[in-house]
Design a protein around this motif. Sequence first.
Motif, short mmCIF file in Angstrom:
data_model
loop_
_atom_site.label_atom_id
_atom_site.label_comp_id
_atom_site.label_asym_id
_atom_site.label_seq_id
_atom_site.Cartn_x
_atom_site.Cartn_y
_atom_site.Cartn_z
N GLU A 96 2.09 -4.39 -7.00
CA GLU A 96 2.19 -5.85 -6.93
C GLU A 96 2.71 -6.29 -5.56
OE1 GLU A 96 4.57 -9.54 -9.11
OE2 GLU A 96 4.49 -7.57 -10.06
N LYS A 97 3.67 -5.53 -5.02
CA LYS A 97 4.23 -5.88 -3.71
C LYS A 97 3.24 -5.60 -2.58
CE LYS A 97 9.05 -5.37 -5.13
NZ LYS A 97 9.34 -6.83 -5.02
N ILE A 98 2.36 -4.65 -2.79
CA ILE A 98 1.30 -4.39 -1.83
C ILE A 98 0.30 -5.54 -1.85
CG2 ILE A 98 -0.66 -2.89 -1.27
CD1 ILE A 98 1.00 -0.54 -2.36
N ARG A 99 -0.05 -5.99 -3.03
CA ARG A 99 -1.03 -7.07 -3.18
C ARG A 99 -0.53 -8.40 -2.62
NH1 ARG A 99 -2.77 -5.45 -9.37
NH2 ARG A 99 -4.31 -3.84 -8.81
N ASN A 100 0.78 -8.68 -2.78
CA ASN A 100 1.29 -9.96 -2.28
C ASN A 100 1.76 -9.90 -0.83
OD1 ASN A 100 3.94 -8.91 -2.24
ND2 ASN A 100 4.44 -9.71 -4.27
N GLY A 101 1.57 -8.73 -0.20
CA GLY A 101 1.88 -8.59 1.22
C GLY A 101 3.33 -8.26 1.53
N GLU A 102 4.13 -8.07 0.50
CA GLU A 102 5.55 -7.76 0.74
C GLU A 102 5.74 -6.34 1.28
OE1 GLU A 102 9.76 -7.90 -1.79
OE2 GLU A 102 7.91 -8.66 -2.69
N PHE A 103 4.78 -5.47 0.98
CA PHE A 103 4.84 -4.08 1.46
C PHE A 103 3.49 -3.72 2.04
CE2 PHE A 103 4.45 0.52 1.09
CZ PHE A 103 5.70 0.97 1.50
N GLU A 104 3.49 -3.23 3.29
CA GLU A 104 2.26 -2.84 3.96
C GLU A 104 2.22 -1.33 4.13
OE1 GLU A 104 -0.44 -4.09 7.87
OE2 GLU A 104 1.63 -4.81 7.68
N ARG A 105 1.24 -0.72 3.52
CA ARG A 105 1.13 0.74 3.54
C ARG A 105 0.75 1.26 4.93
NH1 ARG A 105 -3.07 1.93 -1.13
NH2 ARG A 105 -3.88 -0.05 -0.34
N LEU A 106 1.12 2.49 5.18
CA LEU A 106 0.73 3.15 6.42
C LEU A 106 -0.72 3.61 6.33
CD1 LEU A 106 3.75 5.48 7.34
CD2 LEU A 106 3.39 3.08 7.91
N SER A 107 -1.40 3.59 7.46
CA SER A 107 -2.71 4.23 7.54
C SER A 107 -2.50 5.73 7.63
CB SER A 107 -3.46 3.74 8.78
OG SER A 107 -2.79 4.19 9.96
N VAL A 108 -3.57 6.49 7.51
CA VAL A 108 -3.46 7.94 7.66
C VAL A 108 -2.89 8.29 9.02
CG1 VAL A 108 -4.76 10.10 7.74
CG2 VAL A 108 -5.36 8.36 6.05
N LEU A 109 -3.37 7.60 10.07
CA LEU A 109 -2.87 7.85 11.42
C LEU A 109 -1.38 7.54 11.52
CD1 LEU A 109 -3.40 8.57 14.38
CD2 LEU A 109 -4.07 6.19 14.77
N ASP A 110 -0.96 6.42 10.93
CA ASP A 110 0.45 6.04 10.96
C ASP A 110 1.33 7.08 10.27
OD1 ASP A 110 -0.02 3.68 12.31
OD2 ASP A 110 -0.25 2.50 10.46
N SER A 111 0.84 7.65 9.18
CA SER A 111 1.65 8.64 8.45
C SER A 111 1.83 9.91 9.28
CB SER A 111 1.01 8.96 7.10
OG SER A 111 -0.17 9.71 7.24
N ILE A 112 0.80 10.28 10.04
CA ILE A 112 0.92 11.46 10.92
C ILE A 112 1.93 11.17 12.03
CG2 ILE A 112 -0.30 13.01 12.49
CD1 ILE A 112 -2.83 12.51 10.84
N LYS A 113 1.90 9.95 12.57
CA LYS A 113 2.86 9.57 13.61
C LYS A 113 4.28 9.57 13.06
CE LYS A 113 -0.28 6.74 16.43
NZ LYS A 113 -0.59 5.36 16.88
N GLU A 114 4.43 9.11 11.81
CA GLU A 114 5.77 9.11 11.20
C GLU A 114 6.27 10.54 11.01
OE1 GLU A 114 7.56 7.98 6.90
OE2 GLU A 114 6.75 6.25 8.00
N GLU A 115 5.37 11.42 10.60
CA GLU A 115 5.75 12.82 10.42
C GLU A 115 6.20 13.44 11.74
OE1 GLU A 115 4.23 16.66 7.89
OE2 GLU A 115 2.72 15.33 8.74
N LYS A 116 5.56 13.05 12.83
CA LYS A 116 5.96 13.56 14.15
C LYS A 116 7.38 13.13 14.49
CE LYS A 116 4.81 13.54 19.06
NZ LYS A 116 3.91 13.05 20.13
N ILE A 117 7.69 11.85 14.26
CA ILE A 117 9.04 11.35 14.53
C ILE A 117 10.06 12.08 13.66
CG2 ILE A 117 10.55 9.33 14.43
CD1 ILE A 117 8.05 7.61 14.97
N LEU A 118 9.71 12.27 12.39
CA LEU A 118 10.59 13.00 11.48
C LEU A 118 10.90 14.39 12.00
CD1 LEU A 118 11.85 13.43 8.53
CD2 LEU A 118 9.62 14.39 7.96
N LEU A 119 9.86 15.13 12.34
CA LEU A 119 10.02 16.51 12.77
C LEU A 119 10.77 16.60 14.10
CD1 LEU A 119 9.44 19.41 12.01
CD2 LEU A 119 7.17 19.18 13.00
N GLU A 120 10.48 15.68 15.00
CA GLU A 120 11.16 15.68 16.30
C GLU A 120 12.66 15.51 16.13
OE1 GLU A 120 7.87 13.80 19.39
OE2 GLU A 120 9.13 12.45 18.20
#
Length: 307
Positions: free
Chosen positions: A222-246
């Motif tokens: 519901e929060k995704i549909r009303n714009g309250e939460f915006e999911r990461l793209s596949v590319l964004d999730s890989i970038k987040e994993e890089k920051i995590l690992l670093e």
Amino acid sequence: MLDEVYKEYGEYFYVPMTQGYSVAVPVTLGCSWDKCLYCDLNQGNRFKFFGLEEIENRLKILNKFYSNRKKPVERVVMAGGNPFCLDTDILIEIIHLIKTYFPQVKNISSFARADDILRKSKDELLELKKFGMGELSIGVESGNDGVLAFHNKGITREENYRALIKLEECDISYSTYIMLGLGGKRLSKENAIDTASLLSMVNPQVIIVVTLVSFKGAKLVEKIRNGEFERLSVLDSIKEEKILLENLHMRNTIFNATHKTNALILKGKLPEQKDILLNKINKALEEYDQRAMRNKEIYKWRNWSLE
């Protein structure tokens, strides 16, 4: 035969990734908290403790099923969202039952929440360890309090930290689950950095990395549909994993990102193989083809129930 043992668990039956080769003994159904926005793993099942008599009935079936195997059962996992929430005396009785039907068992494990651990004294934890509780899998999810609060995790960063330190003080092994994308696009960087800083303060045997999935029955939809939460793209999730690992600074930990929800499959030992893992992430970012990755993602989730 095993259908009767696991009949209440539905289409998706989860055990900790570190316990894939353990015999799962039904102890509880669902999660005692069951309020996290992102979660629909319990498929509408209310939390239930099966009771000692029913657990013993299931153990009798499992004992018969595994009795013809050449290798004895040495690893058992208590099935359920967080069986470790049960009182210590009940857990000890369950352990005794398990050892009655599988006398050569060497390790008994379970999913657990941080508050399950914090409610138990050190003496209780040590007693459980003495009787055979050998490993816990903790759903830490994030080290950022804003992310945890948004998803109604019911646990703070500090509580996660205190629970993990308490396990270490009792010399109880544990793995931690963390979730890429849990902060959405707004808190992606904070989710990665704060989760890495929390994990770097403790020493899990395994860090299990999964990626947020919008299950159709989860309140997050519901929060995704009303714009309250915006999911990461596949590319964004890989970038987040890089920051995590670093930002992870571990002493002797396995980084396991082989879960089927992840866009990139990674596994290695930290700190020794950190550079190798980062090189794989950088290569994936360089070679990223948005259309190919999107099609791969669609195919993967279409076949989720078949894997």
